[in-house]
Every structure is written in structure tokens, then in C-alpha cells.
Design a protein around this motif. Structure first.
Motif, PDB file in Angstrom:
ATOM      1  N   THR A 270       4.994 -16.100 -10.200  1.00 18.90           N
ATOM      2  CA  THR A 270       5.615 -15.294  -9.140  1.00 18.90           C
ATOM      3  C   THR A 270       4.872 -13.977  -8.909  1.00 18.90           C
ATOM      4  O   THR A 270       5.301 -13.167  -8.098  1.00 18.90           O
ATOM      5  CB  THR A 270       7.080 -14.979  -9.485  1.00 18.90           C
ATOM      6  OG1 THR A 270       7.122 -14.220 -10.694  1.00 18.90           O
ATOM      7  CG2 THR A 270       7.903 -16.246  -9.611  1.00 18.90           C
ATOM      8  N   ARG A 271       3.798 -13.762  -9.613  1.00 18.79           N
ATOM      9  CA  ARG A 271       3.029 -12.528  -9.421  1.00 18.79           C
ATOM     10  C   ARG A 271       2.272 -12.566  -8.097  1.00 18.79           C
ATOM     11  O   ARG A 271       2.073 -13.632  -7.512  1.00 18.79           O
ATOM     12  CB  ARG A 271       2.003 -12.360 -10.542  1.00 18.79           C
ATOM     13  CG  ARG A 271       2.598 -12.014 -11.859  1.00 18.79           C
ATOM     14  CD  ARG A 271       1.479 -11.780 -12.838  1.00 18.79           C
ATOM     15  NE  ARG A 271       1.973 -11.499 -14.160  1.00 18.79           N
ATOM     16  CZ  ARG A 271       1.182 -11.276 -15.187  1.00 18.79           C
ATOM     17  NH1 ARG A 271      -0.127 -11.307 -15.028  1.00 18.79           N
ATOM     18  NH2 ARG A 271       1.688 -11.026 -16.360  1.00 18.79           N
ATOM     19  N   TRP A 272       1.830 -11.359  -7.658  1.00 20.96           N
ATOM     20  CA  TRP A 272       1.024 -11.291  -6.444  1.00 20.96           C
ATOM     21  C   TRP A 272      -0.301 -12.012  -6.688  1.00 20.96           C
ATOM     22  O   TRP A 272      -0.890 -11.911  -7.760  1.00 20.96           O
ATOM     23  CB  TRP A 272       0.723  -9.837  -6.044  1.00 20.96           C
ATOM     24  CG  TRP A 272       1.936  -8.986  -5.806  1.00 20.96           C
ATOM     25  CD1 TRP A 272       2.326  -7.922  -6.512  1.00 20.96           C
ATOM     26  CD2 TRP A 272       2.896  -9.160  -4.774  1.00 20.96           C
ATOM     27  NE1 TRP A 272       3.482  -7.396  -6.013  1.00 20.96           N
ATOM     28  CE2 TRP A 272       3.860  -8.140  -4.928  1.00 20.96           C
ATOM     29  CE3 TRP A 272       3.074 -10.071  -3.744  1.00 20.96           C
ATOM     30  CZ2 TRP A 272       4.961  -8.007  -4.091  1.00 20.96           C
ATOM     31  CZ3 TRP A 272       4.160  -9.937  -2.912  1.00 20.96           C
ATOM     32  CH2 TRP A 272       5.084  -8.922  -3.085  1.00 20.96           C
ATOM     33  N   LYS A 273      -0.734 -12.705  -5.691  1.00 24.28           N
ATOM     34  CA  LYS A 273      -2.037 -13.377  -5.776  1.00 24.28           C
ATOM     35  C   LYS A 273      -3.129 -12.324  -5.649  1.00 24.28           C
ATOM     36  O   LYS A 273      -2.903 -11.247  -5.120  1.00 24.28           O
ATOM     37  CB  LYS A 273      -2.191 -14.406  -4.652  1.00 24.28           C
ATOM     38  CG  LYS A 273      -1.026 -15.370  -4.494  1.00 24.28           C
ATOM     39  CD  LYS A 273      -0.894 -16.277  -5.693  1.00 24.28           C
ATOM     40  CE  LYS A 273       0.186 -17.306  -5.512  1.00 24.28           C
ATOM     41  NZ  LYS A 273       1.446 -16.981  -6.113  1.00 24.28           N
ATOM     42  N   LYS A 274      -4.314 -12.627  -6.083  1.00 24.82           N
ATOM     43  CA  LYS A 274      -5.428 -11.697  -5.972  1.00 24.82           C
ATOM     44  C   LYS A 274      -5.689 -11.398  -4.499  1.00 24.82           C
ATOM     45  O   LYS A 274      -5.760 -12.298  -3.669  1.00 24.82           O
ATOM     46  CB  LYS A 274      -6.701 -12.291  -6.599  1.00 24.82           C
ATOM     47  CG  LYS A 274      -6.653 -12.420  -8.082  1.00 24.82           C
ATOM     48  CD  LYS A 274      -6.968 -11.100  -8.714  1.00 24.82           C
ATOM     49  CE  LYS A 274      -6.984 -11.263 -10.226  1.00 24.82           C
ATOM     50  NZ  LYS A 274      -7.160 -10.032 -10.913  1.00 24.82           N
ATOM     51  N   GLY A 275      -5.757 -10.097  -4.141  1.00 21.36           N
ATOM     52  CA  GLY A 275      -6.022  -9.689  -2.766  1.00 21.36           C
ATOM     53  C   GLY A 275      -4.767  -9.628  -1.892  1.00 21.36           C
ATOM     54  O   GLY A 275      -4.819  -9.206  -0.753  1.00 21.36           O
ATOM     55  N   GLN A 276      -3.615 -10.058  -2.417  1.00 18.06           N
ATOM     56  CA  GLN A 276      -2.366 -10.025  -1.652  1.00 18.06           C
ATOM     57  C   GLN A 276      -1.643  -8.723  -1.967  1.00 18.06           C
ATOM     58  O   GLN A 276      -1.509  -8.328  -3.116  1.00 18.06           O
ATOM     59  CB  GLN A 276      -1.476 -11.214  -2.022  1.00 18.06           C
ATOM     60  CG  GLN A 276      -0.152 -11.235  -1.264  1.00 18.06           C
ATOM     61  CD  GLN A 276       0.753 -12.362  -1.736  1.00 18.06           C
ATOM     62  OE1 GLN A 276       0.418 -13.090  -2.675  1.00 18.06           O
ATOM     63  NE2 GLN A 276       1.875 -12.502  -1.082  1.00 18.06           N
ATOM     64  N   SER A 277      -1.162  -8.043  -0.914  1.00 18.58           N
ATOM     65  CA  SER A 277      -0.476  -6.770  -1.093  1.00 18.58           C
ATOM     66  C   SER A 277       1.016  -6.995  -1.255  1.00 18.58           C
ATOM     67  O   SER A 277       1.579  -7.935  -0.681  1.00 18.58           O
ATOM     68  CB  SER A 277      -0.731  -5.878   0.120  1.00 18.58           C
ATOM     69  OG  SER A 277       0.098  -4.759   0.089  1.00 18.58           O
ATOM     70  N   GLY A 278       1.658  -6.115  -2.007  1.00 18.97           N
ATOM     71  CA  GLY A 278       3.112  -6.164  -2.139  1.00 18.97           C
ATOM     72  C   GLY A 278       3.800  -5.550  -0.934  1.00 18.97           C
ATOM     73  O   GLY A 278       4.984  -5.705  -0.723  1.00 18.97           O
ATOM     74  N   ASN A 279       3.031  -4.843  -0.114  1.00 16.94           N
ATOM     75  CA  ASN A 279       3.555  -4.211   1.090  1.00 16.94           C
ATOM     76  C   ASN A 279       2.607  -4.555   2.240  1.00 16.94           C
ATOM     77  O   ASN A 279       1.777  -3.741   2.628  1.00 16.94           O
ATOM     78  CB  ASN A 279       3.646  -2.692   0.871  1.00 16.94           C
ATOM     79  CG  ASN A 279       4.344  -1.986   2.009  1.00 16.94           C
ATOM     80  OD1 ASN A 279       4.877  -2.617   2.900  1.00 16.94           O
ATOM     81  ND2 ASN A 279       4.336  -0.669   1.970  1.00 16.94           N
ATOM     82  N   PRO A 280       2.716  -5.785   2.781  1.00 20.98           N
ATOM     83  CA  PRO A 280       1.731  -6.234   3.760  1.00 20.98           C
ATOM     84  C   PRO A 280       1.676  -5.391   5.029  1.00 20.98           C
ATOM     85  O   PRO A 280       0.606  -5.213   5.599  1.00 20.98           O
ATOM     86  CB  PRO A 280       2.141  -7.672   4.075  1.00 20.98           C
ATOM     87  CG  PRO A 280       3.523  -7.826   3.574  1.00 20.98           C
ATOM     88  CD  PRO A 280       3.734  -6.777   2.526  1.00 20.98           C
ATOM     89  N   LYS A 281       2.807  -4.882   5.491  1.00 23.87           N
ATOM     90  CA  LYS A 281       2.784  -4.052   6.705  1.00 23.87           C
ATOM     91  C   LYS A 281       2.280  -2.656   6.397  1.00 23.87           C
ATOM     92  O   LYS A 281       1.791  -1.960   7.277  1.00 23.87           O
ATOM     93  CB  LYS A 281       4.172  -3.984   7.339  1.00 23.87           C
ATOM     94  CG  LYS A 281       4.628  -5.298   7.921  1.00 23.87           C
ATOM     95  CD  LYS A 281       5.956  -5.131   8.605  1.00 23.87           C
ATOM     96  CE  LYS A 281       6.418  -6.444   9.199  1.00 23.87           C
ATOM     97  NZ  LYS A 281       7.697  -6.324   9.856  1.00 23.87           N
TER      98      LYS A 281
END
Length: 134
Positions: free
Chosen positions: A22-33
Motif C-alpha cells: 500500500t506504499r506509494w510507488k516510486k515517482g508517485q506523489s502523495g499529493n498529486p494535485k
């Protein structure tokens, strides 16, 4: 004791340690906007804003009038309720626009200050001659 599931490998799930899947994938932001960009404030054309007609109810009828006229109507309504501040501001506006002409004070001469109950003749006798500066 209860049997707890042991995660695969040596990773233990707990506070601040979410499961690996369930962790963030590499390069994926927790706050996309992301954080919203601030609005740039620049010079504002107030004259254009003040020239746009304003919708206002006058005597129960909706009318579009000039903002200055709406301001005067509002002042008059407040004055009718007994407020004094709008009256003072309205008089100042009228003077600024030349709608009210305040006459200059008339001057017939100077002012003499004398003790109460003394006549001009008694004043001259006691204090001396009255001097006219003109």
C-alpha cells in the motif's frame, strides 16, 4: 497467545510502517494535485469597475443604476433611519462636486471682549481708546 501473521521477509507492519503493497510507488506523489498556485495580484482598473451598472431595488422596482447613484441612494436610506454619518459624508460629496456653495463669512469688523455689564462708554473711560486695525 494469539498467532499473528508474520509478513513475508523481515518487515514488520506498525505505526509509521504501512504494508509494502500500500506504499506509494516510486515517482508517485502523495499529493498529486499539489499546493494550489497563488493568484497573481496586479493593478486593478477601478474606474472600469465603478462604471458598470449596479442592480438595485428602488421603490420596489429593480433598476440598473450607476454605482455612485447607488451609493447616494444608500446614504439617503441610512439618513432616513436616523444615522448622522451618511449625512455628513453626503454634504462633503456635494461640496466636492460643487453642488453646494458655502458663502464666505461676512465680516463687519473686529470683536471686542468686555466684562459683563459694561457699556462701550464705560470701557473707553476705564481702559482707553478703541483701536481700529483697518
Amino acid at each position: 497467545m494469539t498467532d499473528r501473521k508474520k509478513p513475508d521477509g523481515d518487515y514488520e507492519v506498525g505505526h509509521g510502517r504501512p504494508p509494502k503493497d500500500t506504499r506509494w510507488k516510486k515517482g508517485q506523489s502523495g499529493n498529486p494535485k499539489g499546493r494550489p498556485k497563488s493568484r497573481k495580484t496586479g493593478p486593478v482598473d477601478i474606474s472600469a469597475f465603478l462604471d458598470e451598472p449596479v442592480a438595485m431595488k428602488i421603490n420596489g422596482k429593480a433598476r440598473k443604476i450607476h454605482p455612485f447613484e447607488a451609493m447616494v441612494w444608500r446614504m439617503v436610506q441610512q439618513m432616513m433611519k436616523g444615522e448622522i454619518t451618511p449625512l455628513i459624508r453626503l454634504v462633503e460629496l456635494c461640496e466636492d462636486h460643487g453642488l453646494i456653495d458655502t458663502p464666505p463669512p461676512e465680516s463687519d469688523g473686529g470683536v471686542m471682549v468686555a466684562p459683563k455689564g459694561i457699556t462701550p462708554e464705560q470701557y473707553v473711560k476705564q481702559y482707553g481708546e478703541i483701536i481700529d486695525d483697518e
